[in-house]
Design a protein around this motif. Structure first.
Motif, mmCIF file in Angstrom:
data_model
loop_
_atom_site.group_PDB
_atom_site.id
_atom_site.type_symbol
_atom_site.label_atom_id
_atom_site.label_comp_id
_atom_site.label_asym_id
_atom_site.label_seq_id
_atom_site.Cartn_x
_atom_site.Cartn_y
_atom_site.Cartn_z
ATOM 1 N N GLY A 211 39.798 52.947 30.786
ATOM 2 C CA GLY A 211 39.438 51.658 31.388
ATOM 3 C C GLY A 211 37.965 51.468 31.681
ATOM 4 O O GLY A 211 37.571 50.432 32.212
ATOM 5 N N ILE A 212 37.111 52.445 31.332
ATOM 6 C CA ILE A 212 35.664 52.281 31.541
ATOM 7 C C ILE A 212 35.069 51.723 30.249
ATOM 8 O O ILE A 212 35.298 52.269 29.174
ATOM 9 C CB ILE A 212 34.970 53.632 31.870
ATOM 10 N N LYS A 213 34.305 50.653 30.362
ATOM 11 C CA LYS A 213 33.830 49.986 29.155
ATOM 12 C C LYS A 213 32.306 49.979 28.983
ATOM 13 O O LYS A 213 31.820 49.608 27.906
ATOM 14 C CB LYS A 213 34.344 48.531 29.101
ATOM 15 N N ALA A 214 31.544 50.353 29.980
ATOM 16 C CA ALA A 214 30.080 50.356 29.815
ATOM 17 C C ALA A 214 29.436 51.270 30.837
ATOM 18 O O ALA A 214 30.013 51.547 31.895
ATOM 19 C CB ALA A 214 29.520 48.947 29.964
ATOM 20 N N ILE A 215 28.229 51.741 30.478
ATOM 21 C CA ILE A 215 27.461 52.581 31.413
ATOM 22 C C ILE A 215 25.985 52.248 31.247
ATOM 23 O O ILE A 215 25.540 51.923 30.146
ATOM 24 C CB ILE A 215 27.731 54.085 31.158
ATOM 25 N N GLU A 216 25.233 52.284 32.343
ATOM 26 C CA GLU A 216 23.774 52.176 32.248
ATOM 27 C C GLU A 216 23.139 53.131 33.251
ATOM 28 O O GLU A 216 23.636 53.314 34.358
ATOM 29 C CB GLU A 216 23.281 50.732 32.447
ATOM 30 N N PHE A 217 22.036 53.756 32.814
ATOM 31 C CA PHE A 217 21.313 54.712 33.664
ATOM 32 C C PHE A 217 20.074 54.028 34.234
ATOM 33 O O PHE A 217 19.389 53.281 33.532
ATOM 34 C CB PHE A 217 20.899 55.938 32.843
ATOM 35 N N GLY A 218 19.783 54.306 35.501
ATOM 36 C CA GLY A 218 18.595 53.720 36.137
ATOM 37 C C GLY A 218 18.669 52.202 36.117
ATOM 38 O O GLY A 218 19.680 51.621 36.474
ATOM 39 N N ASN A 232 7.458 52.043 34.015
ATOM 40 C CA ASN A 232 7.139 53.463 34.163
ATOM 41 C C ASN A 232 7.323 53.949 35.596
ATOM 42 O O ASN A 232 6.942 53.257 36.541
ATOM 43 C CB ASN A 232 5.688 53.718 33.743
ATOM 44 N N ASP A 233 7.883 55.124 35.743
ATOM 45 C CA ASP A 233 8.071 55.722 37.071
ATOM 46 C C ASP A 233 6.880 56.643 37.348
ATOM 47 O O ASP A 233 6.760 57.718 36.745
ATOM 48 C CB ASP A 233 9.379 56.535 37.095
ATOM 49 N N VAL A 234 6.010 56.213 38.263
ATOM 50 C CA VAL A 234 4.780 56.957 38.553
ATOM 51 C C VAL A 234 5.111 58.205 39.370
ATOM 52 O O VAL A 234 5.820 58.132 40.378
ATOM 53 C CB VAL A 234 3.802 56.040 39.334
ATOM 54 N N ASN A 246 13.322 54.019 37.689
ATOM 55 C CA ASN A 246 13.904 53.149 36.656
ATOM 56 C C ASN A 246 14.638 53.930 35.575
ATOM 57 O O ASN A 246 15.533 53.395 34.920
ATOM 58 C CB ASN A 246 12.808 52.288 36.016
ATOM 59 N N CYS A 247 14.227 55.195 35.376
ATOM 60 C CA CYS A 247 14.884 55.985 34.323
ATOM 61 C C CYS A 247 16.154 56.657 34.852
ATOM 62 O O CYS A 247 16.848 57.337 34.093
ATOM 63 C CB CYS A 247 13.920 57.027 33.776
ATOM 64 N N GLY A 248 16.457 56.505 36.138
ATOM 65 C CA GLY A 248 17.707 57.062 36.680
ATOM 66 C C GLY A 248 17.734 58.577 36.745
ATOM 67 O O GLY A 248 18.803 59.186 36.700
ATOM 68 N N GLY A 249 16.550 59.189 36.856
ATOM 69 C CA GLY A 249 16.508 60.642 37.074
ATOM 70 C C GLY A 249 16.540 61.491 35.823
ATOM 71 O O GLY A 249 16.713 62.709 35.908
ATOM 72 N N VAL A 250 16.378 60.859 34.655
ATOM 73 C CA VAL A 250 16.419 61.615 33.392
ATOM 74 C C VAL A 250 15.248 61.199 32.507
ATOM 75 O O VAL A 250 15.026 60.009 32.278
ATOM 76 C CB VAL A 250 17.743 61.350 32.612
ATOM 77 N N ASN A 251 14.469 62.181 32.031
ATOM 78 C CA ASN A 251 13.439 61.922 31.015
ATOM 79 C C ASN A 251 13.656 62.897 29.870
ATOM 80 O O ASN A 251 13.871 64.096 30.107
ATOM 81 C CB ASN A 251 12.022 62.147 31.567
ATOM 82 N N GLY A 252 13.603 62.404 28.669
ATOM 83 C CA GLY A 252 13.779 63.281 27.507
ATOM 84 C C GLY A 252 15.134 63.974 27.508
ATOM 85 O O GLY A 252 15.275 65.082 26.983
ATOM 86 N N PRO A 259 16.898 61.394 41.966
ATOM 87 C CA PRO A 259 18.351 61.161 41.910
ATOM 88 C C PRO A 259 18.809 60.682 40.527
ATOM 89 O O PRO A 259 18.143 59.842 39.907
ATOM 90 C CB PRO A 259 18.567 60.066 42.963
ATOM 91 N N LEU A 260 19.900 61.258 40.068
ATOM 92 C CA LEU A 260 20.546 60.763 38.839
ATOM 93 C C LEU A 260 21.349 59.537 39.249
ATOM 94 O O LEU A 260 22.207 59.625 40.141
ATOM 95 C CB LEU A 260 21.467 61.848 38.280
ATOM 96 N N VAL A 261 21.027 58.385 38.661
ATOM 97 C CA VAL A 261 21.703 57.145 39.071
ATOM 98 C C VAL A 261 22.241 56.432 37.838
ATOM 99 O O VAL A 261 21.509 56.220 36.870
ATOM 100 C CB VAL A 261 20.721 56.189 39.814
ATOM 101 N N PHE A 262 23.523 56.092 37.886
ATOM 102 C CA PHE A 262 24.081 55.276 36.793
ATOM 103 C C PHE A 262 25.180 54.366 37.331
ATOM 104 O O PHE A 262 25.725 54.592 38.410
ATOM 105 C CB PHE A 262 24.604 56.178 35.654
#
Ligand SMILES: Cc1cc2nc3c(=O)[nH]c(=O)nc-3n(C[C@H](O)[C@H](O)[C@H](O)COP(=O)(O)O)c2cc1C
Length: 326
Positions: A211-218, A232-234, A246-252, A259-262
């Motif tokens: 029943g989960i149809k979408a996800i977005e990070f940051g 850009n997250d300074v 804005n990147c939700g705690g993940v780069n590369g 914080p990891l946020v989604f």
């Protein structure tokens, strides 16, 4: 196949109206303290019985059949089982010929050539998320010191959850919504640059929840409308903390210590009590379907702890993988 994870692996088994549902967790380190009360605390968050959830009530008592001794994990595979007691299967027999729109009845019938257990949605049922929640409790213990916060942001686009729920119940229709999960105190360095990026693995796990149809990070889709200077997250200190996230705690693909946020989109329950016109394979024409049985008006109400559990499981696997490289 229902197997997931690299060093920490989970498989789930069972059907909604079979004898039981359960999980086998392999690769859990030995010596992790675990009490039944800890399992019950998260299990309670997924339980039905409140407004907008199914009237089917189960006691959801975990029985740990292996891998657990003297209140600690032993290092052997952990088998946790839950009995199904409150089942009314007669409600489901017509869905073979007249599949519910939006549910798994049609694909299950085709893929498994009529052999799948259709009762209560069988192996596709949201009931299978109960052992996932149990696995999540163990994963959270592996991730000692890492905290999770998961909440429903909106229901049917309305941030007043109670108001929207009442409206949907009154209309005898179902409703979906958006859940946000954030994970704090994650170490820097979890995840791999490409196929096993934190986003890839979390998405894999999240889409394993029915029943989960979408996800977005940051900031997710909103980043498409920003400039680089806005997005850009300074970095503001030695620890790598950033002014924005804005990147939700993940780069590369790798956790950066913020914080990891989604957020995830949860669909409205497909089993609704309103009449629907849909194809009837026995009569070979479109006929009216009235869905009987007991269903959640908004299964999203029971989903936050499930989202948290699968996230914890993936992060615990990445955490164990990282430890082997230290
Ligand atoms: C905790 C939980 C409870 C659910 N309860 C119901 C329900 O009562 N009725 C229903 O039609 N779907 C329910 N679902 C959703 C179905 O399991 C799901 O829509 C179905 O398996 C088809 O999968 P899909 O929506 O990912 O295509 C629930 C899902 C979860 C996570």
């Amino acid at each position: 196949m229902n197997n997931f994870g690299k060093l920490l692996q989970m498989s789930i088994y069972g059907e909604s109206h079979g004898n039981c549902v359960g999980c086998v967790i392999d690769g859990c380190p030995a010596g992790i303290e675990l009490t039944i009360e800890e399992l019950l605390k998260d299990i309670a968050k997924r339980k039905s019985g409140t407004k907008g959830t199914t009237p089917r009530k189960e006691d959801d008592l975990p029985s740990i059949a292996s891998g657990y001794f003297n209140n600690k994990t032993t290092g052997a595979p952990i088998n946790i089982q839950f009995q199904n007691k409150n089942t009314i299967s007669s409600d489901y027999s017509e869905f073979i010929n007249h599949p519910r729109p939006g549910h798994s009845d049609f694909v299950a019938w085709k893929k498994y050539k009529g052999f799948a257990d259709f009762r209560g949605g069988g192996h596709f049922s949201g009931r299978l998320t109960l052992p996932i929640v149990a696995s999540g409790v163990i994963a959270k213990k592996i991730l000692n010191g890492i905290s999770f916060s998961t909440k429903i942001l909106s229901l049917g686009g309305n941030s007043n959850i109670e108001e929207q729920l009442n409206k949907s119940i009154e209309k005898k229709d179902s409703v979906g919504g958006i859940i946000e999960c954030s994970v704090n105190n994650l170490p820097i360095g979890l995840g791999e640059p490409f196929f096993d990026s934190v986003e890839s693995l979390i998405s894999h796990g999240i889409f394993s929840i029915p029943g989960i149809k979408a996800i977005e990070f940051g900031n997710g889709f909103a980043c498409a409308n920003l400039t680089g200077s806005e997005n850009n997250d300074v970095i503001i200190n030695k620890k790598g903390e950033t002014k924005t996230n804005n990147c939700g705690g993940v780069n590369g693909g790798i956790s950066n210590g913020n914080p990891l946020v989604f957020r995830v989109a949860v669909k409205p329950t497909s089993s609704i009590s309103l009449p629907q016109n849909t194809y009837n394979f026995q009569e070979e024409k479109i006929t009216e379907l009235i869905i009987k049985g007991r269903h959640d008006v908004a299964f999203i109400l029971r989903a936050p702890v499930v989202i948290e559990a699968i996230t914890a499981f993936i992060l615990a696997d990445l955490y164990l993988q990282n430890k082997t490289k230290e």
